[in-house]
Design a protein around this motif. Structure first.
Motif, PDB file in Angstrom:
ATOM      1  N   VAL A  54      24.483  50.947  66.797  1.00 50.35           N
ATOM      2  CA  VAL A  54      23.419  51.793  66.393  1.00 50.35           C
ATOM      3  C   VAL A  54      22.358  51.825  67.538  1.00 50.35           C
ATOM      4  O   VAL A  54      22.204  50.772  68.497  1.00 50.35           O
ATOM      5  CB  VAL A  54      22.774  50.354  65.305  1.00 50.35           C
ATOM      6  N   SER A  55      21.528  53.089  67.317  1.00 47.70           N
ATOM      7  CA  SER A  55      20.409  53.422  68.253  1.00 47.70           C
ATOM      8  C   SER A  55      19.230  52.999  67.750  1.00 47.70           C
ATOM      9  O   SER A  55      18.726  53.619  66.682  1.00 47.70           O
ATOM     10  CB  SER A  55      20.954  54.703  68.757  1.00 47.70           C
ATOM     11  N   PHE A  56      18.320  52.242  68.448  1.00 47.23           N
ATOM     12  CA  PHE A  56      16.911  51.947  67.720  1.00 47.23           C
ATOM     13  C   PHE A  56      16.191  52.846  68.614  1.00 47.23           C
ATOM     14  O   PHE A  56      16.067  52.929  70.058  1.00 47.23           O
ATOM     15  CB  PHE A  56      16.684  50.439  67.912  1.00 47.23           C
ATOM     16  N   HIS A 100      17.906  54.912  64.160  1.00 49.03           N
ATOM     17  CA  HIS A 100      16.916  54.393  63.363  1.00 49.03           C
ATOM     18  C   HIS A 100      15.559  53.868  64.008  1.00 49.03           C
ATOM     19  O   HIS A 100      15.754  53.660  65.096  1.00 49.03           O
ATOM     20  CB  HIS A 100      17.555  52.837  62.639  1.00 49.03           C
ATOM     21  N   ASP A 101      14.745  54.135  63.114  1.00 50.37           N
ATOM     22  CA  ASP A 101      13.212  53.633  63.845  1.00 50.37           C
ATOM     23  C   ASP A 101      12.894  52.260  62.826  1.00 50.37           C
ATOM     24  O   ASP A 101      12.631  52.570  61.956  1.00 50.37           O
ATOM     25  CB  ASP A 101      12.396  55.105  63.498  1.00 50.37           C
ATOM     26  N   PRO A 102      12.950  51.261  63.678  1.00 51.77           N
ATOM     27  CA  PRO A 102      12.645  50.152  62.742  1.00 51.77           C
ATOM     28  C   PRO A 102      11.253  49.999  62.368  1.00 51.77           C
ATOM     29  O   PRO A 102      11.164  49.139  61.419  1.00 51.77           O
ATOM     30  CB  PRO A 102      12.997  49.070  63.921  1.00 51.77           C
ATOM     31  N   ARG A 103      10.365  50.838  62.709  1.00 47.39           N
ATOM     32  CA  ARG A 103       9.066  50.803  62.099  1.00 47.39           C
ATOM     33  C   ARG A 103       8.939  51.360  60.877  1.00 47.39           C
ATOM     34  O   ARG A 103       7.831  51.482  60.364  1.00 47.39           O
ATOM     35  CB  ARG A 103       8.109  50.999  63.253  1.00 47.39           C
ATOM     36  N   ARG A 104       9.648  52.571  60.626  1.00 41.26           N
ATOM     37  CA  ARG A 104       9.922  53.612  59.767  1.00 41.26           C
ATOM     38  C   ARG A 104      10.203  52.804  58.217  1.00 41.26           C
ATOM     39  O   ARG A 104      11.295  52.124  58.244  1.00 41.26           O
ATOM     40  CB  ARG A 104      10.602  54.762  59.891  1.00 41.26           C
ATOM     41  N   THR A 105       9.451  52.872  57.006  1.00 39.41           N
ATOM     42  CA  THR A 105       9.843  52.357  55.980  1.00 39.41           C
ATOM     43  C   THR A 105      10.097  53.378  54.657  1.00 39.41           C
ATOM     44  O   THR A 105      10.939  52.728  53.898  1.00 39.41           O
ATOM     45  CB  THR A 105       8.834  51.360  55.378  1.00 39.41           C
ATOM     46  N   ALA A 137      14.062  41.754  72.061  1.00 38.65           N
ATOM     47  CA  ALA A 137      14.258  40.728  71.022  1.00 38.65           C
ATOM     48  C   ALA A 137      14.902  41.136  69.676  1.00 38.65           C
ATOM     49  O   ALA A 137      16.063  40.638  68.934  1.00 38.65           O
ATOM     50  CB  ALA A 137      13.273  39.875  70.543  1.00 38.65           C
ATOM     51  N   LEU A 138      14.271  42.330  69.092  1.00 39.11           N
ATOM     52  CA  LEU A 138      14.795  43.079  68.122  1.00 39.11           C
ATOM     53  C   LEU A 138      16.293  43.556  68.173  1.00 39.11           C
ATOM     54  O   LEU A 138      16.872  43.384  67.139  1.00 39.11           O
ATOM     55  CB  LEU A 138      13.829  44.281  67.632  1.00 39.11           C
ATOM     56  N   CYS A 139      16.524  44.147  68.993  1.00 39.56           N
ATOM     57  CA  CYS A 139      17.907  44.604  69.450  1.00 39.56           C
ATOM     58  C   CYS A 139      18.884  43.483  69.436  1.00 39.56           C
ATOM     59  O   CYS A 139      19.960  43.770  68.859  1.00 39.56           O
ATOM     60  CB  CYS A 139      18.131  45.557  70.583  1.00 39.56           C
ATOM     61  N   ALA A 140      18.539  42.477  70.128  1.00 37.24           N
ATOM     62  CA  ALA A 140      19.342  41.412  70.325  1.00 37.24           C
ATOM     63  C   ALA A 140      19.706  40.576  68.736  1.00 37.24           C
ATOM     64  O   ALA A 140      20.817  40.500  68.431  1.00 37.24           O
ATOM     65  CB  ALA A 140      18.933  40.282  71.025  1.00 37.24           C
ATOM     66  N   ALA A 141      18.428  40.559  67.899  1.00 33.57           N
ATOM     67  CA  ALA A 141      18.766  39.904  66.720  1.00 33.57           C
ATOM     68  C   ALA A 141      19.516  40.852  65.780  1.00 33.57           C
ATOM     69  O   ALA A 141      20.429  40.349  64.983  1.00 33.57           O
ATOM     70  CB  ALA A 141      17.365  39.717  66.155  1.00 33.57           C
TER      71      ALA A 141
END
Lengths: 347, 347
Positions: B301-303, B260-265, B315-319
């Motif tokens: 999950v792989s970010f 997953h790319d957390p910035r992609r919407t 911080a994002l991965c931990a949350a």
């Protein structure tokens, strides 16, 4: 020998019609399924049939030689029979060359490519005729884009392969037209393509283009127009689900009809895979189909009850209709049942 | 001019190695992604690099001419660069012919077929060398059968295309081997195939054979052996879901990792399709994957956090790890996070 490239169906996916149906030398009617399908569903596109000798197999259409058929307006001879293995036997080839000499194209759904036989390739070149393998997809398919198209679409889906998706789509298309709807039957397999005179063999499309091919197959249409699309495979068949999903996404159906054989308990030809329930197919089709059409809904269920008594078939359809809360009908039986299915699709 | 048929990768899907990396005349490192990928992930299979003049682009491997590379043991020159459009420009062709004259095969992942250039086809014939297009699947793929195979399998899946499925599979494979596991990386796209030295370009396989190709890609293995399989597309991408589903069914993974790319919407390149959530991907992958492996589970999950600060990424991965109840890591950051992901896959 260098081969001239075989001319393919045109970009509008259309085949040359009307047809002469070639029955070869088969003496077993079940090997002539394609010819019988054409006689049943596209009789207005067939001028006659041509068998090699007294085989005892006939569709009931007039017997004609290729030259007589050409004189009667035929544009192509369709190979309406299959041998085990799907090969083109030696014994047929002189007749195929005769048809090319008579000015007919040849249309085949067999596994062997027509142009792989030097005498056919040579005769086609000499007479400037086409050798059309309907298993070969058109060359200009692009990747899907998911854009919502205008017009309405119905897709037949299945609990498995080979249990009535083509037949159900043809019957629904015929019923829609009988009710005055504007509708096209969209073919996705070789027999369907011959019946429709066009289409795309979805199982022969490269995976990356599967959804794009389905998008091309049912283009934008008038708002009230229906494309009735022949389904392929099953989302629950571990060999062919990719074909089914690409077709579902690209077809973006408003309505789907689940096709089922109530006597089948296992996936055909595979070990250890139970047939899914009709409810499972409804649920998964809606979940996956929503991606390209959030309004997708199930119009009803088509049962293949061949081999059952009329009474048993009627009772089963009634009970299942009650249980599922949806019309359940075998298109070849019970007008009233099938009418309710058509009603519910057109809602 | 009649062309000799181009020899393809052998039935064991293997490419000739080691490689000389061809950088062409590109002056923009991002066009040399394939070469950098090979230098990063398959340095032991690369003897050197070869650029046309002073381009300023280098993988850091020793510079060599094709003749020097052949003397150093190279078996093939890999085209490690892409032009916009994926064509093979005029300026490269003399160098490709030189490589063939020096006794190297040519390996390409570009859109143009190598043998479509007469001077390359001619030089390959003259020197009995191979022109290998890794976009062309092997010819002997059959339909799937769904049979459970021995050994263990991990598949990377995604919320979309192009967000790290290949990279994640490579990193997991490397980590598995570092822990003493017996493991193979199974490539499904052109760059992955060059890195692995074999594989099947799943998006180029005919739909009917998609699951069968995935079955062939990860054959029966020893009970403790892992195949780490590069995913393709996404079940939520309306253009490519057919590829993803055939790969999922044929791979029959025990474990999958969601990339997953957390910035992609939004889905890449399509209008109006929102990216699915990681939970949606987990849920649908389990539902569909159960058909061929009832024990399928999500390993984590792989970010892809490129462009984020180390602190923000951590911080994002931990949350997200807390929220999902699963290890979430960017393979290129935070050893401890990634170790937990590996732990959970190997459970």
């Amino acid at each position: 020998m260098a081969e001239r490239p075989v001319r393919q169906p045109a970009d509008d996916l259309s085949l040359p019609q009307p047809y002469l149906l070639f029955l070869g030398d088969v003496t077993e009617p079940s090997f002539a399924k394609t010819a019988f399908g054409l006689a049943d569903w596209a009789a207005d596109k067939c001028v006659g049939e041509f068998a090699l000798g007294e085989t005892g197999v006939s569709t009931g259409l007039p017997e004609m030689s290729p030259a007589e058929a050409a004189a009667a307006g035929a544009k192509a001879m369709v190979i309406g029979v299959a041998n085990p293995g799907g090969v083109i036997p030696e014994a047929w080839r002189a007749a195929l060359v005769d048809a090319l000499e008579a000015g007919l194209d040849i249309v085949s759904g067999l596994h062997n490519r027509l142009a792989s036989f030097p005498e056919l390739a040579e005769a086609a070149r000499r007479n400037d005729r086409r050798l059309i393998d309907v298993r070969v997809p058109p060359p200009d398919i692009t990747v899907g884009n998911g854009r919502k198209r205008s017009g309405k679409r119905l897709l037949t889906v299945g609990t498995d392969c080979a249990l009535g998706k083509k037949y159900t789509a043809l019957a629904l298309h015929r019923a829609f037209v009988a009710r005055g709807e504007e509708a096209d039957f969209r073919a996705t397999g070789q027999t369907g393509i011959m019946i429709a005179g066009g289409g795309i063999p979805m199982d022969a499309v490269i995976s990356d283009f599967e959804a794009g091919a389905a998008e091309k197959l049912s283009p934008d249409a008038a708002p009230g127009h229906w494309d009735v699309i022949e389904g392929q495979g099953s989302l629950f068949n571990p060999a062919y689900a990719a074909v089914s999903l690409g077709l579902l996404h690209g077809s973006q159906p408003d309505v789907f009809v689940v096709c089922h054989d109530p006597r089948r308990t296992m996936i055909l030809g595979l070990e250890g895979f139970a047939l899914p329930s009709v409810e499972d197919v409804i649920d998964l089709t809606i979940r996956l189909g929503r991606l390209t059409n959030p309004a997708i809904r199930c119009g009803g269920v088509s049962f293949n009850t061949s081999g059952m008594s009329a009474e048993d078939a009627g009772a089963l359809c009634a009970a299942e209709s009650e249980r599922l809360g949806l019309p359940v009908a075998d298109p070849v039986r019970g007008e009233a049942n099938f009418d309710r299915l058509v009603d519910n699709c057109l809602l």
